[in-house]
Design an enzyme around this catalytic site. Structure first.
Site, short mmCIF file in Angstrom:
data_model
loop_
_atom_site.label_atom_id
_atom_site.label_comp_id
_atom_site.label_asym_id
_atom_site.label_seq_id
_atom_site.Cartn_x
_atom_site.Cartn_y
_atom_site.Cartn_z
CB THR A 207 30.61 -50.03 -60.36
OG1 THR A 207 31.52 -51.09 -60.08
CG2 THR A 207 29.75 -50.39 -61.54
CE LYS B 282 32.57 -52.78 -62.83
NZ LYS B 282 31.72 -53.54 -61.84
CB THR C 284 29.47 -57.26 -62.49
OG1 THR C 284 28.21 -57.64 -62.00
CG2 THR C 284 29.69 -57.83 -63.87
CD GLU D 236 35.69 -48.63 -53.14
OE1 GLU D 236 34.86 -48.68 -52.23
OE2 GLU D 236 35.49 -48.13 -54.25
CG ASN E 5 30.51 -55.37 -49.30
OD1 ASN E 5 30.18 -55.05 -50.43
ND2 ASN E 5 31.75 -55.73 -48.99
CB THR F 9 18.55 -48.76 -48.34
OG1 THR F 9 19.57 -49.14 -47.43
CG2 THR F 9 17.67 -49.92 -48.63
#
Lengths: 386, 386
Positions: free
Chosen positions: A148, A170, A181, A261, A381, A386
């Site tokens: 992701t 991952k 996740t 990250e 985060n 959106t």
């Protein structure tokens, strides 16, 4: 890596492709298939009580101790979608089982991505068709397809004598929340019982993935699956097998932490000097989750007072007047008071080692890994859905 | 405010001045003195097991249920300074008691500032001399002198019939960590017993200061002290007295939350639908401390999936398939699934109301206040001690 992860052991094939779930057009579906002759399997799932639909489905599939395939998708977690989410996960697995000539209960599912968005089922069904057509020695492609916000794919291979373990993984909590996740798939051509497999996986998870505590948040989708097919014809000793599973899990866990990250510091916390290991873990987690401590780590600030303030709130036996703290093995606090040169320790590197002795003389110890709390963490985060 | 806080009730005098503890040269010491005729007092202290030297001293002083004065200093917490810290706190209090013609046990101490730095005792002793000389109707000056990163001083006055309560406070968790200590002083000229005073203070703290949960961090120095001198000659009913104490504490708590540096959103969390109030509080605190949720609030992002992921980890009874979430009274999640217009709710304002129903139908409810997690929080907290 040149070698393929999950397809390194004999008798496993995989595929990965872009099914159009991710807006980016990146690969977002993978399939890992066990060709046998044995289908031993076990799994470890999220401790969160709000669990995604694929987690419910996979738990049931693994209840038999056997599994033949796992379908992965990235970009949509299929969590908090109610009965529709359960039905959608079942539809995808039913289709995969049909295409693979398996029974419904032979196939597990893992999803990662945004919570609460309906699964785009038509895309996944078409994706399954493409995956089944492309099954082969594609462990690396599968690993890429479950990413992701990961910046690199994570794979591991551990070789035994005539048998091996392959792995892909991952994600991890600090990277991007609802995408946070952790999914891990382990494959092995060793011949082991479901009990041996489960015991090895539980033990390995306890000291690898379960020590990664980035922000205290636990995904609704976390899943670690181990499949063993005995294709090597070899049954390793329990000790050798457990050591190999541990090694594979440790490698993936290291890769997860390294690819964080928004993180500038990797922090390793060891707590000792309390009554039980569980108490030490409470204290280590409390410290690892303390935002004031994490901000100090970001600022390379040897503010050991925050360490004491944090562990002082933990559910652990301690002698409040006899706590020691070491940053990078430099004593900054002894007998709960600062050392004269406490402010001189160098925390400018990317790795910071923190040791805390709670001073009771008890045998309890624990270790957790965490990270700093950075501007980038907030940036990543604060504007996700959106 | 035009009226003075802690010196508003009859029979209380105070002073504040700059003793040179803060590098800025700002005021950093205060003294509040009860002139009697009664000296009833009670206190509530930090739950942290690592407690500052002044907390140890003040607990002992309050054990008798009486107190005549409190010495405050800002800029140095006198925490984690070992036996020397205890001795230093005692030296300051001994000097204050002598100057005031009191016994050692009549005087409490409260400190706020950096942890683990030796208390500059000589400066505090000279400061005490100045404070004693300047005692008078100086409640506002006292309130200014206990500020650390507070941008405004906090005071409150609640009037009964012929009696009143005055209050001052400083700090709160999100502002600046080791400076985060919450200190509150309440004074009243009502005549109440130590038991009534203590019961009123405990009840008020439970629903005011204890519902402020900014970052899960708890200071080593948190102290709330209430002194009652009966100078009004009036003994209010227990109900009236408790209501007034609650009102004063609520006012200070509101001011603390409103003055949160590094904070762009004030978040009010109500949890219901679980078995007990304690369980509801667990869930509300777990959500209020979840960094992913707090980052979403900073980004005005109605990412309700993070709410479910957070409460799913809480120690509280819940029906995982029947959880509801409301942002600003707009239903964003019903029966654990998103509503069609969930993304349309407007969270751009400074105040965000979050209601979570855990779906069991149980009577447990709880309320906490928290804030968002912003760039400024990280900035303020990443470079403090050096």
């Amino acid at each position: 890596m040149s070698e393929q992860g999950v397809t390194a052991p004999k008798g496993f094939v995989a595929a990965g492709l872009a099914a159009g779930i991710k807006a980016s057009g990146n690969k977002d579906m993978a399939l890992v298939v066990n060709e046998g002759p044995e289908f031993t399997a076990t799994g470890v799932f999220t401790r969160n009580r709000i669990v995604a639909s694929p987690v419910k489905l996979s738990r049931k599939a693994l209840a038999s101790g056997e599994l033949k395939a796992v379908v992965y998708n990235a970009g949509n977690a299929n969590a908090c979608n109610g009965a529709q989410g359960d039905a959608d996960a079942a539809t995808v697995v039913t289709h995969a089982a049909e295409k693979l000539g398996m029974d419904f209960g032979d196939v597990a599912a893992c999803s990662t991505g945004i919570i609460g968005e309906p699964l785009p089922v038509a895309k996944l069904l078409a994706g399954v068709d493409g995956l089944v057509e492309n099954l082969g020695d594609n462990g690396h492609e599968a690993a890429e397809s479950i990413m992701t916000t990961d910046t690199v794919s994570k794979e591991a291979i551990v070789k035994g004598e005539g048998w091996s373990i392959g792995a892909m993984g991952k994600g991890v909590g600090m990277m991007a929340p609802s995408l946070a996740t952790m999914l891990v798939c382990l494959t092995t051509d060793a011949s082991v019982t479901a009990e041996v497999a489960h015991e090895a996986l539980e033990k390995a998870c306890a000291v690898t993935f379960n020590t990664l505590d980035i922000d205290g948040s636990t995904s609704t989708n976390d899943t670690v699956i181990l499949m063993a097919n005995g294709a090597s014809g070899i049954t390793p000793s329990v000790e050798d097998f457990e050591a190999a599973v541990l090694s594979a899990c440790a490698s993936i866990a290291d890769q997860l932490q390294a690819d964080a990250e928004g993180v500038t510091k990797r922090v390793r916390i060891t707590v000792s000097g309390t009554t039980t290991d569980e108490q030490a873990l409470n204290a280590a987690r409390t410290l690892g989750r303390d935002n004031l401590f994490k901000c100090a780590m970001f600022g390379s600030d040897p503010n050991w007072g925050r360490v004491l303030a944090a562990v002082g709130m933990a559910d652990a036996d301690m002698d409040p007047d006899n706590i020691s703290v070491y940053f990078n093995d430099h004593a900054v606090c002894l007998k709960s008071g600062g050392t004269p040169d406490a402010r001189e320790v160098d925390l400018s590197g990317a790795d910071i080692d923190v040791k805390v002795d709670l001073g009771t003389g008890g045998p309890g110890t624990a270790f957790v890994r965490t990270t700093d709390l950075s501007y980038a963490y907030v940036e990543i985060n604060s504007a996700y859905s959106t």
